[in-house]
Design an enzyme around this catalytic site. Structure first.
Site, PDB file in Angstrom:
ATOM      1  N   LYS A 120       0.665  -1.326   0.006  1.00 32.29           N
ATOM      2  CA  LYS A 120      -0.078   0.105   0.199  1.00 32.29           C
ATOM      3  C   LYS A 120       0.837   0.972   0.185  1.00 32.29           C
ATOM      4  CE  LYS A 120      -2.232  -0.995   3.844  1.00 32.29           C
ATOM      5  NZ  LYS A 120      -1.773  -2.342   4.177  1.00 32.29           N
ATOM      6  N   ASN A 143      -3.576   5.637   6.364  1.00 28.84           N
ATOM      7  CA  ASN A 143      -2.885   5.100   6.948  1.00 28.84           C
ATOM      8  C   ASN A 143      -1.135   4.905   6.750  1.00 28.84           C
ATOM      9  OD1 ASN A 143      -2.556   2.544   8.876  1.00 28.84           O
ATOM     10  ND2 ASN A 143      -2.260   1.272   6.939  1.00 28.84           N
ATOM     11  N   HIS A 193      -3.407  -9.574  10.682  1.00 30.08           N
ATOM     12  CA  HIS A 193      -4.314  -9.278  11.857  1.00 30.08           C
ATOM     13  C   HIS A 193      -5.220 -10.530  12.209  1.00 30.08           C
ATOM     14  CE1 HIS A 193      -2.830  -5.334  11.047  1.00 30.08           C
ATOM     15  NE2 HIS A 193      -3.011  -5.169   9.771  1.00 30.08           N
TER      16      HIS A 193
END
Length: 453
Positions: A120, A143, A193
């Site tokens: 990203k 983010n 996660h």
């Protein structure tokens, strides 16, 4: 006469960088709000008290009563929406939102939105280079880490831009109802996660929210989880390692060389890129597709992608010590990222890799690392809280060592490496057992390498 609803306060849940940005935004809007945080001393408390000393803060254990009395909850990405007090508020009909959701409702310029398990930040940085080359005024946020960190709502307090580029995590997307991006992309998806999600499908559903209301979708042909489950009438662009499709980017072979290409047009040779590894070729193709989707000409795209040298802590070359190259990939915080780093570096060097990994495992399956280790690594040195758990995932014949700290790991790595080998820090784990964040971990590695010279 004021109604009960009028007297309710917006409650910001979490006082990190995002929570602080929400506070500044609501204060500028004249919105009545308070802040809650389960920590006694959240990281942005001192800054808040200096900037907005009148704001009420409720610190320590969450109060269900506070949540149930809220006008709305603005939940920071670091707080799970499965927290029992938030679940109770949602059941009671209290609206749950987040900073990205608010941003999307207020912004009046196109959004280019990027998510994915890996790449990203690289794609967003590439897009920034492209837009700079094209002379666009753009906002960059979401983010992001380090000096580029700027929460989305802070962008609304600046001068209006031509467009906005947002890097978005699954946590941010959980509270985003309809982003309505001009262009949206899930670059790739691999397990991450898993301490916060019930399954890979659960994680994927959170990522898929990026496509809600988008006008154009950029998908990775090589990753089925990149495809929108609900794209509506969105225009679809694609990228991947094969030959380009009708509205896609890919690779063309000619005279033994590989070219990044759009449809049948060769754009640049792979050898002209300053970043290496298949994962970075994929990142460049993704950035090209997203830039083309917002009508950027090929000239600035070509200039930007051949200039781009990569980001700190992402397979960043550190030093050569006695013929051994040291690389810092501290941003490799999940298994997929480390597999990509090992494969990319392994193809580039004449020798083998000594891999330094470990930290907080986040419930990941480390057996997926085994094929890459078997092919490219001579041994693995493990650090951190879950080192023993990680080692148990490996084949018995993988040479594995345990180090007490980063300095110890670097010294052992040099002892076991020979000229032509590379020592790669790519932890496949979170950093908060031993370090403040992945940047601190990377700097610790760099400083440890410097003591060897």
């Amino acid at each position: 006469m004021a109604t009960e609803q009028d007297d309710r306060l917006t409650v910001i849940v979490g006082l990190g960088g995002t929570g602080l940005s929400c506070a500044k935004y609501f204060a500028a809007q004249g919105e009545k709000f308070k802040i809650v945080d389960s920590r006694a001393e959240p990281p942005s408390l001192a800054v808040l008290q200096e900037l907005l000393p009148e704001v009420e803060c409720e610190l320590g254990e969450f109060s269900t009563e506070t949540f149930l009395q809220a006008k709305q909850l603005v939940v920071s990405p670091g707080v799970s929406i499965r927290t029992k007090e938030i679940v109770a508020a949602k059941k009671a009909g209290i609206p749950i939102t987040g900073d990205i959701d608010i941003f999307s409702q207020q912004v009046n310029a196109p959004i280019v939105a990027v998510t994915g398990s890996n790449g990203k930040s690289t794609v967003v940085a590439l897009l920034a280079e492209i837009f700079e080359q094209a002379g666009k005024e753009f906002g960059l946020g979401g983010n992001l880490d380090g000096e580029n960190f700027k929460p989305a709502l802070e962008l609304l307090l600046e001068e209006k831009k031509d467009l906005y580029v947002l890097e978005l995590s699954s946590f941010q997307l959980e509270t985003t109802k309809s982003l309505n991006a001009e262009v949206a992309s899930i670059l790739n998806l691999s397990a991450d996660h898993m301490d916060r999600y019930e399954s890979l499908d659960d994680y994927c559903r959170a990522k898929q929210r990026i496509f809600r209301g988008c006008k154009q979708a950029v998908i990775n042909r090589d990753d089925k989880n990149s495809y929108p489950l609900e794209s509506g009438d969105a225009v679809v662009w694609d990228f991947g390692f094969g030959r380009p499709s009708v509205n896609g980017l890919g690779l063309l072979e000619e005279d033994g060389d590989q070219y990044l290409a759009y449809q049948f047009e060769k754009i640049v040779s792979v050898t002209e890129l300053k970043v290496f590894g298949q994962h970075n070729i994929s990142n460049v193709l993704a950035a090209m597709a997203m830039a083309m989707a917002v009508n950027i000409d090929m000239k600035p795209i070509r200039a930007a992608i051949t200039k781009f040298t990569g980001l700190p802590h992402r397979c960043q070359w550190v030093a050569n010590v006695s013929g051994v190259e040291f690389y810092n990939d501290s941003k490799g915080t999940n298994v997929g990222a480390t597999v990509a780093a090992v494969e990319g570096l392994g193809q580039r060097i004449p020798g083998h890799i000594v891999l330094i990994a470990g930290g907080v495992a986040k419930g990941a399956d480390f057996s997926a690392l085994v094929p890459a280790i078997n092919r490219w690594c001579k041994e693995v040195i493990l650090i951190g809280q879950d080192a023993v758990e990680i080692a148990a995932s490996f084949d018995a014949d993988i040479q594995t060592y345990f180090a007490s700290d980063m300095q110890d790991a670097v010294q052992v790595a040099l002892q076991h490496a020979v000229a032509g080998d590379a020592v790669l820090l790519s932890p496949a784990c979170a950093s908060f057992d031993m370090f403040e964040n992945f940047q601190h971990r990377g700097l610790s590695f760099i400083q440890s390498v410097e003591t060897l010279q």
